[in-house]
Design a protein around this motif. Structure first.
Motif, PDB file in Angstrom:
ATOM      1  N   GLU A 298       0.834  -1.208   0.000  1.00 48.34           N
ATOM      2  CA  GLU A 298       0.000   0.000   0.000  1.00 48.34           C
ATOM      3  C   GLU A 298       0.867   1.256   0.000  1.00 48.34           C
ATOM      4  O   GLU A 298       0.581   2.218  -0.710  1.00 48.34           O
ATOM      5  CB  GLU A 298      -0.923   0.015   1.215  1.00 48.34           C
ATOM      6  CG  GLU A 298      -2.027  -1.007   1.176  1.00 48.34           C
ATOM      7  CD  GLU A 298      -2.782  -1.108   2.505  1.00 48.34           C
ATOM      8  OE1 GLU A 298      -4.004  -1.291   2.439  1.00 48.34           O
ATOM      9  OE2 GLU A 298      -2.153  -1.000   3.581  1.00 48.34           O
ATOM     10  N   ALA A 299       1.920   1.237   0.816  1.00 51.85           N
ATOM     11  CA  ALA A 299       2.803   2.399   0.900  1.00 51.85           C
ATOM     12  C   ALA A 299       3.450   2.681  -0.460  1.00 51.85           C
ATOM     13  O   ALA A 299       3.481   3.821  -0.923  1.00 51.85           O
ATOM     14  CB  ALA A 299       3.866   2.176   1.968  1.00 51.85           C
ATOM     15  N   ARG A 300       3.956   1.639  -1.103  1.00 43.38           N
ATOM     16  CA  ARG A 300       4.580   1.816  -2.429  1.00 43.38           C
ATOM     17  C   ARG A 300       3.565   2.322  -3.452  1.00 43.38           C
ATOM     18  O   ARG A 300       3.886   3.181  -4.274  1.00 43.38           O
ATOM     19  CB  ARG A 300       5.197   0.514  -2.895  1.00 43.38           C
ATOM     20  CG  ARG A 300       6.452   0.135  -2.171  1.00 43.38           C
ATOM     21  CD  ARG A 300       7.056  -1.152  -2.752  1.00 43.38           C
ATOM     22  NE  ARG A 300       8.064  -1.713  -1.885  1.00 43.38           N
ATOM     23  CZ  ARG A 300       9.308  -1.280  -1.785  1.00 43.38           C
ATOM     24  NH1 ARG A 300       9.692  -0.244  -2.514  1.00 43.38           N
ATOM     25  NH2 ARG A 300      10.159  -1.848  -0.974  1.00 43.38           N
ATOM     26  N   SER A 301       2.327   1.813  -3.381  1.00 42.66           N
ATOM     27  CA  SER A 301       1.302   2.237  -4.346  1.00 42.66           C
ATOM     28  C   SER A 301       0.929   3.705  -4.166  1.00 42.66           C
ATOM     29  O   SER A 301       0.465   4.349  -5.105  1.00 42.66           O
ATOM     30  CB  SER A 301       0.057   1.352  -4.247  1.00 42.66           C
ATOM     31  OG  SER A 301      -0.661   1.633  -3.068  1.00 42.66           O
TER      32      SER A 301
ATOM     33  N   GLY B 257       7.536  11.339  -1.541  1.00 41.73           N
ATOM     34  CA  GLY B 257       8.674  12.087  -2.059  1.00 41.73           C
ATOM     35  C   GLY B 257      10.005  11.369  -1.999  1.00 41.73           C
ATOM     36  O   GLY B 257      11.036  11.985  -2.247  1.00 41.73           O
ATOM     37  N   ILE B 258      10.019  10.082  -1.663  1.00 47.00           N
ATOM     38  CA  ILE B 258      11.262   9.305  -1.666  1.00 47.00           C
ATOM     39  C   ILE B 258      11.118   8.225  -2.719  1.00 47.00           C
ATOM     40  O   ILE B 258      10.172   7.433  -2.671  1.00 47.00           O
ATOM     41  CB  ILE B 258      11.541   8.652  -0.298  1.00 47.00           C
ATOM     42  CG1 ILE B 258      11.840   9.706   0.750  1.00 47.00           C
ATOM     43  CG2 ILE B 258      12.703   7.672  -0.407  1.00 47.00           C
ATOM     44  CD1 ILE B 258      12.119   9.134   2.124  1.00 47.00           C
ATOM     45  N   ARG B 259      12.033   8.188  -3.665  1.00 45.35           N
ATOM     46  CA  ARG B 259      12.031   7.115  -4.658  1.00 45.35           C
ATOM     47  C   ARG B 259      12.672   5.906  -4.011  1.00 45.35           C
ATOM     48  O   ARG B 259      13.868   5.895  -3.740  1.00 45.35           O
ATOM     49  CB  ARG B 259      12.780   7.539  -5.905  1.00 45.35           C
ATOM     50  CG  ARG B 259      12.020   8.614  -6.677  1.00 45.35           C
ATOM     51  CD  ARG B 259      12.648   8.932  -7.983  1.00 45.35           C
ATOM     52  NE  ARG B 259      12.811   7.700  -8.749  1.00 45.35           N
ATOM     53  CZ  ARG B 259      13.599   7.597  -9.799  1.00 45.35           C
ATOM     54  NH1 ARG B 259      14.299   8.634 -10.183  1.00 45.35           N
ATOM     55  NH2 ARG B 259      13.703   6.470 -10.449  1.00 45.35           N
ATOM     56  N   THR B 260      11.890   4.885  -3.770  1.00 49.29           N
ATOM     57  CA  THR B 260      12.327   3.716  -3.012  1.00 49.29           C
ATOM     58  C   THR B 260      13.575   3.068  -3.600  1.00 49.29           C
ATOM     59  O   THR B 260      14.504   2.752  -2.885  1.00 49.29           O
ATOM     60  CB  THR B 260      11.193   2.678  -2.919  1.00 49.29           C
ATOM     61  OG1 THR B 260      10.049   3.327  -2.400  1.00 49.29           O
ATOM     62  CG2 THR B 260      11.565   1.542  -2.006  1.00 49.29           C
ATOM     63  N   ASP B 261      13.635   2.891  -4.908  1.00 43.67           N
ATOM     64  CA  ASP B 261      14.793   2.250  -5.512  1.00 43.67           C
ATOM     65  C   ASP B 261      16.062   3.053  -5.266  1.00 43.67           C
ATOM     66  O   ASP B 261      17.107   2.497  -4.950  1.00 43.67           O
ATOM     67  CB  ASP B 261      14.585   2.046  -7.014  1.00 43.67           C
ATOM     68  CG  ASP B 261      13.485   1.049  -7.310  1.00 43.67           C
ATOM     69  OD1 ASP B 261      13.154   0.252  -6.410  1.00 43.67           O
ATOM     70  OD2 ASP B 261      12.949   1.082  -8.426  1.00 43.67           O
ATOM     71  N   ASP B 262      15.986   4.382  -5.410  1.00 46.39           N
ATOM     72  CA  ASP B 262      17.146   5.239  -5.184  1.00 46.39           C
ATOM     73  C   ASP B 262      17.571   5.181  -3.720  1.00 46.39           C
ATOM     74  O   ASP B 262      18.749   5.150  -3.408  1.00 46.39           O
ATOM     75  CB  ASP B 262      16.841   6.691  -5.550  1.00 46.39           C
ATOM     76  CG  ASP B 262      16.621   6.860  -7.045  1.00 46.39           C
ATOM     77  OD1 ASP B 262      16.134   7.942  -7.424  1.00 46.39           O
ATOM     78  OD2 ASP B 262      16.934   5.936  -7.816  1.00 46.39           O
ATOM     79  N   ARG B 263      16.604   5.189  -2.820  1.00 42.73           N
ATOM     80  CA  ARG B 263      16.902   5.173  -1.386  1.00 42.73           C
ATOM     81  C   ARG B 263      17.635   3.882  -1.024  1.00 42.73           C
ATOM     82  O   ARG B 263      18.615   3.919  -0.300  1.00 42.73           O
ATOM     83  CB  ARG B 263      15.594   5.277  -0.607  1.00 42.73           C
ATOM     84  CG  ARG B 263      15.756   5.261   0.885  1.00 42.73           C
ATOM     85  CD  ARG B 263      15.884   6.647   1.443  1.00 42.73           C
ATOM     86  NE  ARG B 263      15.900   6.553   2.880  1.00 42.73           N
ATOM     87  CZ  ARG B 263      16.740   7.207   3.630  1.00 42.73           C
ATOM     88  NH1 ARG B 263      17.598   8.037   3.101  1.00 42.73           N
ATOM     89  NH2 ARG B 263      16.727   7.084   4.937  1.00 42.73           N
TER      90      ARG B 263
END
Length: 70
Positions: free
Chosen positions: A7-10, A58-64
């Motif tokens: 849900e968070a990613r979506s 506002g955080i791109r998960t892959d980059d993080r």
């Protein structure tokens, strides 16, 4: 508000913190949440096996993940 990782990613959220061990680290988590509210930043709480994580918009998960060396 609690949500699943899916849900968070979506919602476009990314992981902001490592898991908090509640109730021991509740004050630290509450401080992060207060900062999110003061800044008008959308956030959510994700329960994991290790504890509760704060995720935010506002955080791109892959980059993080790449920056954290995960």
């Amino acid at each position: 508000m609690y949500m699943t990782e899916t849900e968070a990613r979506s919602r476009g959220f990314g992981r902001l913190t490592t898991p908090y061990n509640l109730p021991l680290e509740k004050t630290m988590m509450d401080n992060v949440i207060a900062d999110m509210r003061r800044g008008g930043i959308r956030y959510g709480l994700v329960a994991t096996k290790g504890g509760t994580e704060v995720w935010r918009s506002g955080i791109r998960t892959d980059d993080r993940k790449r920056n954290l060396g995960e």
